[in-house]
Write a protein that holds these residues in place. Structure first.
Motif, PDB file in Angstrom:
ATOM      1  N   VAL A 113       0.841  -1.202   0.000  1.00  0.00           N
ATOM      2  CA  VAL A 113       0.000   0.000   0.000  1.00  0.00           C
ATOM      3  C   VAL A 113       0.872   1.247   0.000  1.00  0.00           C
ATOM      4  O   VAL A 113       0.626   2.201  -0.750  1.00  0.00           O
ATOM      5  CB  VAL A 113      -0.958  -0.008   1.208  1.00  0.00           C
ATOM      6  CG1 VAL A 113      -1.799   1.263   1.220  1.00  0.00           C
ATOM      7  CG2 VAL A 113      -1.856  -1.230   1.186  1.00  0.00           C
ATOM      8  N   ARG A 114       1.913   1.220   0.808  1.00  0.00           N
ATOM      9  CA  ARG A 114       2.794   2.396   0.900  1.00  0.00           C
ATOM     10  C   ARG A 114       3.417   2.720  -0.461  1.00  0.00           C
ATOM     11  O   ARG A 114       3.590   3.893  -0.809  1.00  0.00           O
ATOM     12  CB  ARG A 114       3.884   2.140   1.935  1.00  0.00           C
ATOM     13  CG  ARG A 114       4.771   3.345   2.216  1.00  0.00           C
ATOM     14  CD  ARG A 114       5.681   3.090   3.401  1.00  0.00           C
ATOM     15  NE  ARG A 114       6.383   4.293   3.804  1.00  0.00           N
ATOM     16  CZ  ARG A 114       7.072   4.403   4.948  1.00  0.00           C
ATOM     17  NH1 ARG A 114       7.127   3.369   5.780  1.00  0.00           N
ATOM     18  NH2 ARG A 114       7.688   5.532   5.241  1.00  0.00           N
ATOM     19  N   SER A 115       3.719   1.676  -1.225  1.00  0.00           N
ATOM     20  CA  SER A 115       4.347   1.900  -2.533  1.00  0.00           C
ATOM     21  C   SER A 115       3.393   2.537  -3.537  1.00  0.00           C
ATOM     22  O   SER A 115       3.834   3.046  -4.575  1.00  0.00           O
ATOM     23  CB  SER A 115       4.858   0.571  -3.100  1.00  0.00           C
ATOM     24  OG  SER A 115       3.770  -0.273  -3.512  1.00  0.00           O
ATOM     25  N   GLN A 116       2.085   2.525  -3.240  1.00  0.00           N
ATOM     26  CA  GLN A 116       1.081   3.047  -4.168  1.00  0.00           C
ATOM     27  C   GLN A 116       0.754   4.515  -3.942  1.00  0.00           C
ATOM     28  O   GLN A 116      -0.005   5.103  -4.715  1.00  0.00           O
ATOM     29  CB  GLN A 116      -0.220   2.231  -4.036  1.00  0.00           C
ATOM     30  CG  GLN A 116      -0.067   0.733  -4.216  1.00  0.00           C
ATOM     31  CD  GLN A 116       0.473   0.388  -5.591  1.00  0.00           C
ATOM     32  OE1 GLN A 116      -0.120   0.747  -6.601  1.00  0.00           O
ATOM     33  NE2 GLN A 116       1.606  -0.306  -5.618  1.00  0.00           N
ATOM     34  N   VAL A 117       1.285   5.122  -2.862  1.00  0.00           N
ATOM     35  CA  VAL A 117       0.903   6.496  -2.533  1.00  0.00           C
ATOM     36  C   VAL A 117       2.148   7.351  -2.346  1.00  0.00           C
ATOM     37  O   VAL A 117       3.227   6.846  -2.015  1.00  0.00           O
ATOM     38  CB  VAL A 117       0.039   6.541  -1.248  1.00  0.00           C
ATOM     39  CG1 VAL A 117      -1.209   5.682  -1.407  1.00  0.00           C
ATOM     40  CG2 VAL A 117       0.830   6.098  -0.028  1.00  0.00           C
ATOM     41  N   PRO A 118       2.024   8.667  -2.561  1.00  0.00           N
ATOM     42  CA  PRO A 118       3.165   9.547  -2.281  1.00  0.00           C
ATOM     43  C   PRO A 118       3.592   9.440  -0.815  1.00  0.00           C
ATOM     44  O   PRO A 118       2.761   9.263   0.078  1.00  0.00           O
ATOM     45  CB  PRO A 118       2.613  10.940  -2.599  1.00  0.00           C
ATOM     46  CG  PRO A 118       1.482  10.699  -3.557  1.00  0.00           C
ATOM     47  CD  PRO A 118       0.871   9.403  -3.125  1.00  0.00           C
ATOM     48  N   GLU A 119       4.872   9.582  -0.570  1.00  0.00           N
ATOM     49  CA  GLU A 119       5.389   9.388   0.780  1.00  0.00           C
ATOM     50  C   GLU A 119       4.798  10.383   1.770  1.00  0.00           C
ATOM     51  O   GLU A 119       4.533  10.043   2.923  1.00  0.00           O
ATOM     52  CB  GLU A 119       6.917   9.499   0.781  1.00  0.00           C
ATOM     53  CG  GLU A 119       7.570   9.279   2.151  1.00  0.00           C
ATOM     54  CD  GLU A 119       7.283   7.896   2.747  1.00  0.00           C
ATOM     55  OE1 GLU A 119       7.391   7.767   3.983  1.00  0.00           O
ATOM     56  OE2 GLU A 119       6.951   6.962   1.993  1.00  0.00           O
ATOM     57  N   HIS A 120       4.546  11.630   1.331  1.00  0.00           N
ATOM     58  CA  HIS A 120       4.002  12.610   2.277  1.00  0.00           C
ATOM     59  C   HIS A 120       2.579  12.226   2.698  1.00  0.00           C
ATOM     60  O   HIS A 120       2.148  12.537   3.817  1.00  0.00           O
ATOM     61  CB  HIS A 120       4.040  14.023   1.706  1.00  0.00           C
ATOM     62  CG  HIS A 120       3.005  14.311   0.669  1.00  0.00           C
ATOM     63  ND1 HIS A 120       3.163  14.014  -0.675  1.00  0.00           N
ATOM     64  CD2 HIS A 120       1.757  14.874   0.760  1.00  0.00           C
ATOM     65  CE1 HIS A 120       2.094  14.376  -1.349  1.00  0.00           C
ATOM     66  NE2 HIS A 120       1.220  14.901  -0.511  1.00  0.00           N
ATOM     67  N   VAL A 121       1.839  11.547   1.828  1.00  0.00           N
ATOM     68  CA  VAL A 121       0.501  11.079   2.185  1.00  0.00           C
ATOM     69  C   VAL A 121       0.590  10.008   3.256  1.00  0.00           C
ATOM     70  O   VAL A 121      -0.161  10.009   4.242  1.00  0.00           O
ATOM     71  CB  VAL A 121      -0.236  10.545   0.936  1.00  0.00           C
ATOM     72  CG1 VAL A 121      -1.571   9.910   1.328  1.00  0.00           C
ATOM     73  CG2 VAL A 121      -0.445  11.668  -0.067  1.00  0.00           C
ATOM     74  N   TRP A 122       1.513   9.083   3.073  1.00  0.00           N
ATOM     75  CA  TRP A 122       1.708   8.022   4.067  1.00  0.00           C
ATOM     76  C   TRP A 122       2.097   8.612   5.417  1.00  0.00           C
ATOM     77  O   TRP A 122       1.581   8.210   6.462  1.00  0.00           O
ATOM     78  CB  TRP A 122       2.781   7.051   3.578  1.00  0.00           C
ATOM     79  CG  TRP A 122       2.926   5.819   4.420  1.00  0.00           C
ATOM     80  CD1 TRP A 122       3.846   5.610   5.412  1.00  0.00           C
ATOM     81  CD2 TRP A 122       2.131   4.628   4.350  1.00  0.00           C
ATOM     82  NE1 TRP A 122       3.668   4.359   5.968  1.00  0.00           N
ATOM     83  CE2 TRP A 122       2.629   3.735   5.336  1.00  0.00           C
ATOM     84  CE3 TRP A 122       1.057   4.233   3.569  1.00  0.00           C
ATOM     85  CZ2 TRP A 122       2.076   2.467   5.549  1.00  0.00           C
ATOM     86  CZ3 TRP A 122       0.507   2.967   3.771  1.00  0.00           C
ATOM     87  CH2 TRP A 122       1.018   2.109   4.747  1.00  0.00           C
ATOM     88  N   GLN A 123       2.976   9.590   5.396  1.00  0.00           N
ATOM     89  CA  GLN A 123       3.405  10.208   6.647  1.00  0.00           C
ATOM     90  C   GLN A 123       2.242  10.932   7.327  1.00  0.00           C
ATOM     91  O   GLN A 123       2.020  10.786   8.531  1.00  0.00           O
ATOM     92  CB  GLN A 123       4.548  11.193   6.379  1.00  0.00           C
ATOM     93  CG  GLN A 123       5.846  10.543   5.962  1.00  0.00           C
ATOM     94  CD  GLN A 123       6.428   9.650   7.046  1.00  0.00           C
ATOM     95  OE1 GLN A 123       6.341   9.957   8.240  1.00  0.00           O
ATOM     96  NE2 GLN A 123       7.001   8.525   6.640  1.00  0.00           N
TER      97      GLN A 123
END
Length: 513
Positions: free
Chosen positions: A150-160
């Motif tokens: 899932v993390r690989s599918q979204v921009p890193e700032h969104v995950w954070q």
């Protein structure tokens, strides 16, 4: 019996239908005299023919694919108004109104802040949240993805912002206005007692499920139309539905499961089955399986159902048909939400705060008149549903005080008192009922009155889990052999979606080959 299902909520009916269609003998054991759990419609006021969605009142996350597979005849109405948040400006009462009309919404933000930046921040934030929703939506009827996928599918700032760090940090950084922060924050707190800076991130998970569930839709005919359709297809598939059967003990073993209980007629029963599915809360299952002191969740909400002769006028002049069509926020500024949570968490009763609790209101009958009798519909009768936040099961404030405070808080936005508009039933009582956490526990068997059966879980598998198996992969594992979770306590449970039932059935079918 091949499968016994403990509890007859909407997820149990979903699971039972899939399993029965696969050729298995399935029995649902339900303690009350009807199925549906919290997804029911009732007429609580004598002589007033209104079928209220008494507990759960909106549908979210119910996939079109699941509706089609089960063959449900359901109509779910969209709401063009997302929210209305009254406020007082220098020029007088006004409201932030968020609708499907982008230009009107932008103008409403501009009137609140005097600039464009807050609406632009709003659009960017929800566009970012949609990245995560888009990554997860295709997985809801499949085994859980891993967190790293899932993390690989979204921009890193969104995950954070949405997963790694407390949601409050993102709201405070990305929005300047307290009211806008509060409108976003409420979706992180429905049924969840938490600060926006909670280290457990329970608020983040609640917010994620609200984003996944949007747009939240109105079941035409009331919530009972959903459970009624699910019962129809379950019985058509050959499911045995035994109401008035209260389970009192579950004895899981490597070769099967023994379920014991009592019947409404005073007798007892014993069921031997190959497998059991649990539609009850994890804490209830633990108690049934003999654990002496299972961990009890803490619910926090106040649900008030009202029947009115008409909708009240607002001080700000917004058309009531707009204000109450979506969610009307009352006392839900960001600072209000944090202040009330901090006080209650510190042991202060809500009744001692000297102000109304944060809450929100919506009108079912603006989207669906079918829950009213023809006579009441012709007379212009409307319903209002109030959902209050931060009302814990252990709060000592009398219910009457909580209700009065909620009504007073709502009336600060009205141009007229609410009381004279509330209908009277055949017994001379106001058509107003309130359900706090202890009522939810007593009437629905949800420990602590927690409407999600406990804190929501991330809808993915932790990367550290090495040996999965179908129960873990589908998010329905319990700590007991041959028992799977099919209720709101499952991963991806916690809403009127049917996901937990679908996923439990598919996990079991994978297990038995």
């Amino acid at each position: 019996m091949d499968i016994v299902i403990i509890g007859g909520g909407h997820n149990a009916l979903v699971a039972a239908t899939y399993l029965a269609r696969a050729g298995l003998a399935v029995e649902i054991l339900e303690a009350s005299d009807h199925v549906g759990g919290a997804a029911v419609s009732e007429r609580p006021f004598p002589g007033v023919d209104v079928r209220l969605s008494r507990y759960a009142y909106l549908v979210s996350l119910l996939p079109a694919a699941l509706i089609a597979e089960l063959g449900l005849d359901l109509e779910l109405a969209d709401r063009s108004v997302a929210s209305c948040t009254p406020y007082d400006s220098v020029a007088g009462p006004d409201a932030l109104v968020v609708t499907d009309d982008l230009e009107a919404t932008r103008a409403s933000f501009r009137a609140l802040t005097g600039a464009e930046h807050e609406h632009e921040a709003w659009v960017r934030f929800y566009d970012d949240a949609q990245y995560l929703a888009d990554a997860l939506t295709p997985t809801l009827l499949a085994p859980l993805p891993t967190a790293s996928h899932v993390r690989s599918q979204v921009p890193e700032h969104v995950w954070q912002d949405l997963v790694e760090r407390p949601l409050g940090e993102a709201l405070e950084r990305r929005f300047a206005h307290d009211l806008v922060r509060g409108v976003v924050a409420t979706d992180a707190l429905i049924g969840t007692f938490a600060s926006l800076h909670e280290s457990s991130l329970a608020q983040n998970r609640c917010f994620l499920y609200h984003v996944l569930g949007g747009p939240w839709r109105v079941p035409v005919g009331g919530m009972g139309a959903v459970s009624g359709e699910l019962l129809r297809v379950a019985q058509a598939a050959g499911v045995l539905v035994s109401t008035g059967h209260r389970v009192t003990a579950v004895e899981p073993g490597e070769g099967g499961v023994t379920v014991r209980g009592s019947r409404a007629d005073g007798g007892g029963f014993v069921r031997e089955s190959g497998w059991a599915l649990s539609g009850v809360a994890p804490a209830v299952l633990a108690s049934l399986c003999g654990e002496a002191e299972p961990v009890r969740p803490v619910g926090a909400q106040l649900k008030i159902n009202m029947v009115l002769s008409r909708l009240p006028e607002l001080r700000n002049g917004v058309d009531p048909a707009v204000a109450f069509a979506g969610t009307l926020h009352s006392g839900e500024g960001y600072g209000d939400l944090e202040r009330v949570h901090g006080a209650v968490a510190g042991g202060t009763p809500l009744g001692s705060l000297g102000g109304p609790p944060p809450g929100e209101v919506y009108c079912h009958t603006l989207s669906d008149r079918s829950i009213l009798s023809p006579e009441l519909a012709a007379a212009g009768v409307q319903t209002l549903t109030y959902f209050g936040l931060h009302v814990r099961a252990d709060d000592p404030t009398p219910r009457e005080e909580l209700v009065a405070a909620a009504v007073t808080g709502l009336e600060t936005h009205l141009a007229e008192p609410l009381g004279p508009l509330i209908l009277t039933d055949a017994d001379g009582h106001r058509c107003l009922e309130a359900k706090g956490p202890l009522d939810i526990e007593a009437e629905l068997g949800m420990p602590g009155g927690h409407i999600f059966h406990g804190d929501l879980a991330w809808p993915w598998l932790a990367d550290a889990v090495e040996h999965h198996g179908p129960a873990l992969e589908w998010g329905v594992a319990t700590g007991y052999p041959r028992v799977l979770m099919c209720g709101s306590g499952a991963v991806r449970g916690g809403a009127v979606s049917g996901l937990a039932g679908h996923n439990a059935a598919h996990a079991l079918l994978d297990l038995i080959g």
